[in-house]
Design a protein around this motif. Sequence first.
Motif, PDB file in Angstrom:
ATOM      1  N   VAL A   1      -0.450  10.578  -3.667  1.00  0.00           N
ATOM      2  CA  VAL A   1       0.137  11.862  -3.141  1.00  0.00           C
ATOM      3  C   VAL A   1       0.848  12.740  -3.952  1.00  0.00           C
ATOM      4  CG1 VAL A   1      -0.604  11.081  -0.891  1.00  0.00           C
ATOM      5  CG2 VAL A   1       1.560  11.078  -1.594  1.00  0.00           C
ATOM      6  N   ALA A   2       1.556  12.000  -4.589  1.00  0.00           N
ATOM      7  CA  ALA A   2       2.343  12.792  -5.657  1.00  0.00           C
ATOM      8  C   ALA A   2       1.614  13.717  -6.557  1.00  0.00           C
ATOM      9  CB  ALA A   2       3.073  11.755  -6.561  1.00  0.00           C
ATOM     10  N   GLY A   3       0.415  13.465  -6.975  1.00  0.00           N
ATOM     11  CA  GLY A   3      -0.303  14.165  -7.680  1.00  0.00           C
ATOM     12  C   GLY A   3      -0.416  16.030  -6.949  1.00  0.00           C
ATOM     13  N   PRO A   4      -0.856  15.680  -5.675  1.00  0.00           N
ATOM     14  CA  PRO A   4      -1.105  16.978  -4.948  1.00  0.00           C
ATOM     15  C   PRO A   4       0.146  17.583  -4.501  1.00  0.00           C
ATOM     16  CG  PRO A   4      -2.108  14.972  -3.750  1.00  0.00           C
ATOM     17  CD  PRO A   4      -1.856  14.518  -5.056  1.00  0.00           C
TER      18      PRO A   4
ATOM     19  N   ASP B   1      -4.309  14.387   2.145  1.00  0.00           N
ATOM     20  CA  ASP B   1      -5.104  13.221   3.116  1.00  0.00           C
ATOM     21  C   ASP B   1      -6.143  12.618   2.237  1.00  0.00           C
ATOM     22  OD1 ASP B   1      -3.607  14.406   5.095  1.00  0.00           O
ATOM     23  OD2 ASP B   1      -5.212  15.469   6.141  1.00  0.00           O
ATOM     24  N   ARG B   2      -6.950  13.146   1.453  1.00  0.00           N
ATOM     25  CA  ARG B   2      -7.813  12.495   0.659  1.00  0.00           C
ATOM     26  C   ARG B   2      -7.160  11.174  -0.286  1.00  0.00           C
ATOM     27  NH1 ARG B   2     -10.318  17.641  -0.420  1.00  0.00           N
ATOM     28  NH2 ARG B   2     -11.985  18.010   1.317  1.00  0.00           N
ATOM     29  N   MET B   3      -6.202  11.777  -0.869  1.00  0.00           N
ATOM     30  CA  MET B   3      -5.535  11.090  -1.947  1.00  0.00           C
ATOM     31  C   MET B   3      -4.485   9.910  -1.265  1.00  0.00           C
ATOM     32  SD  MET B   3      -6.495  12.164  -4.773  1.00  0.00           S
ATOM     33  CE  MET B   3      -5.588  11.215  -5.788  1.00  0.00           C
ATOM     34  N   ALA B   4      -4.219  10.331   0.125  1.00  0.00           N
ATOM     35  CA  ALA B   4      -3.459   9.160   0.868  1.00  0.00           C
ATOM     36  C   ALA B   4      -4.555   7.899   0.948  1.00  0.00           C
ATOM     37  CB  ALA B   4      -2.879   9.641   1.988  1.00  0.00           C
TER      38      ALA B   4
ATOM     39  N   GLY C   1       0.823  -1.301  -0.124  1.00  0.00           N
ATOM     40  CA  GLY C   1      -0.056   0.070  -0.035  1.00  0.00           C
ATOM     41  C   GLY C   1       0.900   1.415  -0.111  1.00  0.00           C
ATOM     42  N   ALA C   2       2.106   1.374   0.632  1.00  0.00           N
ATOM     43  CA  ALA C   2       2.729   2.352   0.893  1.00  0.00           C
ATOM     44  C   ALA C   2       3.373   3.014  -0.408  1.00  0.00           C
ATOM     45  CB  ALA C   2       3.929   2.074   1.616  1.00  0.00           C
ATOM     46  N   LEU C   3       3.433   2.369  -1.551  1.00  0.00           N
ATOM     47  CA  LEU C   3       3.766   2.476  -2.895  1.00  0.00           C
ATOM     48  C   LEU C   3       2.719   3.414  -3.510  1.00  0.00           C
ATOM     49  CD1 LEU C   3       6.633   0.304  -4.224  1.00  0.00           C
ATOM     50  CD2 LEU C   3       6.754   2.461  -3.032  1.00  0.00           C
ATOM     51  N   PHE C   4       1.751   2.705  -3.332  1.00  0.00           N
ATOM     52  CA  PHE C   4       0.362   3.168  -4.085  1.00  0.00           C
ATOM     53  C   PHE C   4      -0.004   4.415  -3.289  1.00  0.00           C
ATOM     54  CE2 PHE C   4      -0.281  -1.335  -5.837  1.00  0.00           C
ATOM     55  CZ  PHE C   4      -0.536  -0.902  -7.141  1.00  0.00           C
ATOM     56  N   GLN C   5       0.209   4.586  -2.074  1.00  0.00           N
ATOM     57  CA  GLN C   5      -0.208   5.888  -1.436  1.00  0.00           C
ATOM     58  C   GLN C   5       0.775   7.053  -1.961  1.00  0.00           C
ATOM     59  OE1 GLN C   5      -0.296   5.140   2.703  1.00  0.00           O
ATOM     60  NE2 GLN C   5      -1.093   7.181   3.255  1.00  0.00           N
TER      61      GLN C   5
ATOM     62  N   GLY D   1      -4.035   0.262  -2.784  1.00  0.00           N
ATOM     63  CA  GLY D   1      -3.119  -0.759  -2.652  1.00  0.00           C
ATOM     64  C   GLY D   1      -3.646  -2.060  -1.857  1.00  0.00           C
ATOM     65  N   ARG D   2      -4.519  -1.909  -0.990  1.00  0.00           N
ATOM     66  CA  ARG D   2      -5.204  -2.897  -0.213  1.00  0.00           C
ATOM     67  C   ARG D   2      -5.820  -3.837  -1.402  1.00  0.00           C
ATOM     68  NH1 ARG D   2      -7.992  -0.240   3.915  1.00  0.00           N
ATOM     69  NH2 ARG D   2      -5.669   0.162   4.554  1.00  0.00           N
TER      70      ARG D   2
END
Length: 306
Positions: A202-205, A216-219, A194-198, A226-227
């Motif tokens: 969040v890279a976008g914002p 926070d929403r994108m995280a 999940g961490a890489l998908f997170q 990821g799950r």
Amino acid sequence: MQEFELQLAETAGRIEPALAALLGRSGSGECEAGRLQEAMCHAVLGGGKRLRPFVVIAAADLFGVPEEAAMRTACALELLHCYSLVHDDLPAMDDDDLRRGQPTVHRAFDEATAILAGDSLLTLAFEIVADPRTHGDGEVRAGLALELARAGGRTGMAGGQMRDLAAEGRFTASGRPLRLSEQDVTALQDMKTGALFQFAAVAGPILARAGSEDRDRMARYGAALGRAFQIADDLLDEEADASELGKAAGKDRAAGKATLPAVIGIEAARDRLAGAVAEAHAALEVYGERAALLGAAARFAAARRK
């Protein structure tokens, strides 16, 4: 879903030459700098759906950042992901012979070369995000580097992998797999996968210099995505065959790995998969139709067959 897969493939077709350029592949198709660079190219090029960099690009677009401005960050994430695959496949870890239907790096080359190729891909990822060509604002570059380090390190992917090895009983006197709860497995997989998908989400914002609420929403979206991806992967390991997966099937259960199907059963795992997709959509709700592509990515992650 077919329309999404077409868009995913089209974006992957643009990501591939960007990755090749960053890896130093020449116009003739030969990798420069000898054996190490050949191994890096073998690890990265010519396979994979590129879902993680796709999410970077789609999330950036949601916040008004064009693809060309997000591409280097997307590639950096994919290089870090590919490093993790090279090391995961090693005999000391998962001991796999196939990856994306091709021999793993240590099989195509040797273990020492595979270790160094993984190390080089990891460090190249940070070289890219630290480069002013990735973003003109040093604070943005620092933010990307910080989040990528957290995603890949001891509190993210590497830490999750360590928990996964421990769950196999690698570090106990008996060597027997540990009994983990559903919560234990979910926490492990949130780190490992999940961490890489997170980070991708969040890279976008971050690139757009958006506020903390959007981050926070994108995280939350990235964690749920990821799950969903990991539960689908675990179900595929139980139900698919190697020709579908492009890698060995059934190894997770045989190795006593911590997976939700093993802990709560296949049907319950399918319920959790549906719940993860619903969580991903809920996180995006405020963005409406503008986030339709990211919602489709969550559905794709859950429904894929390899």
